[in-house]
Design a protein around this motif. Sequence first.
Motif, mmCIF file in Angstrom:
data_model
loop_
_atom_site.group_PDB
_atom_site.id
_atom_site.type_symbol
_atom_site.label_atom_id
_atom_site.label_comp_id
_atom_site.label_asym_id
_atom_site.label_seq_id
_atom_site.Cartn_x
_atom_site.Cartn_y
_atom_site.Cartn_z
ATOM 1 N N ALA A 1 -15.830 15.334 8.789
ATOM 2 C CA ALA A 1 -15.239 14.738 9.987
ATOM 3 C C ALA A 1 -16.300 14.440 11.041
ATOM 4 O O ALA A 1 -16.294 13.362 11.646
ATOM 5 C CB ALA A 1 -14.177 15.670 10.559
ATOM 6 N N VAL A 2 -17.214 15.369 11.250
ATOM 7 C CA VAL A 2 -18.282 15.150 12.235
ATOM 8 C C VAL A 2 -19.184 13.996 11.791
ATOM 9 O O VAL A 2 -19.551 13.135 12.592
ATOM 10 C CB VAL A 2 -19.101 16.444 12.448
ATOM 11 N N GLY A 3 -19.523 13.948 10.525
ATOM 12 C CA GLY A 3 -20.369 12.874 10.014
ATOM 13 C C GLY A 3 -19.715 11.515 10.104
ATOM 14 O O GLY A 3 -20.375 10.511 10.382
ATOM 15 N N SER A 4 -18.406 11.454 9.903
ATOM 16 C CA SER A 4 -17.727 10.156 9.982
ATOM 17 C C SER A 4 -17.566 9.686 11.419
ATOM 18 O O SER A 4 -17.402 8.496 11.671
ATOM 19 C CB SER A 4 -16.368 10.228 9.298
ATOM 20 N N MET A 5 -17.616 10.604 12.383
ATOM 21 C CA MET A 5 -17.518 10.217 13.796
ATOM 22 C C MET A 5 -18.861 9.773 14.377
ATOM 23 O O MET A 5 -18.904 9.208 15.463
ATOM 24 C CB MET A 5 -16.975 11.380 14.624
ATOM 25 N N THR A 6 -19.950 10.030 13.673
ATOM 26 C CA THR A 6 -21.282 9.727 14.201
ATOM 27 C C THR A 6 -21.443 8.266 14.627
ATOM 28 O O THR A 6 -21.940 8.007 15.720
ATOM 29 C CB THR A 6 -22.357 10.123 13.179
ATOM 30 N N PRO A 7 -21.026 7.286 13.824
ATOM 31 C CA PRO A 7 -21.204 5.892 14.271
ATOM 32 C C PRO A 7 -20.424 5.581 15.550
ATOM 33 O O PRO A 7 -20.832 4.741 16.335
ATOM 34 C CB PRO A 7 -20.676 5.050 13.114
ATOM 35 N N PHE A 8 -19.308 6.258 15.763
ATOM 36 C CA PHE A 8 -18.521 6.005 16.956
ATOM 37 C C PHE A 8 -19.110 6.691 18.189
ATOM 38 O O PHE A 8 -18.870 6.269 19.313
ATOM 39 C CB PHE A 8 -17.077 6.455 16.748
#
Length: 108
Positions: free
Chosen positions: A38-45
Amino acid sequence: MTLRSLFSAEEGNYQDHLTPDRIGLAFGLCLASGFATAVGSMTPFLVKVANSKFMAFALGVSSGVMIYVSFVELFAGESVDEFENAGYTDVLAYRYSTLAFFGGLFFM
């Protein structure tokens, strides 16, 4: 108790390995994995500017981690065990596994 023995189900009945500590460990590892995803997928945002260098770096790190985990599983899990099953001592099995690993890298 070693880390290898926590995940090993070779000896005895499989049900003997379903202790509360192992179930808790498995549940904790699954939660940690999900949180990291979840943290990794939020990185671009979370990054304000679309920085291609940062994204390239992040993808390189994540692919490096995946390759490392795969190699460690092959190296520690299988290669050393097979040399031990062939009759070598623990020290020799580790040495030959290391030589085979880096020899394979050299020939690639």
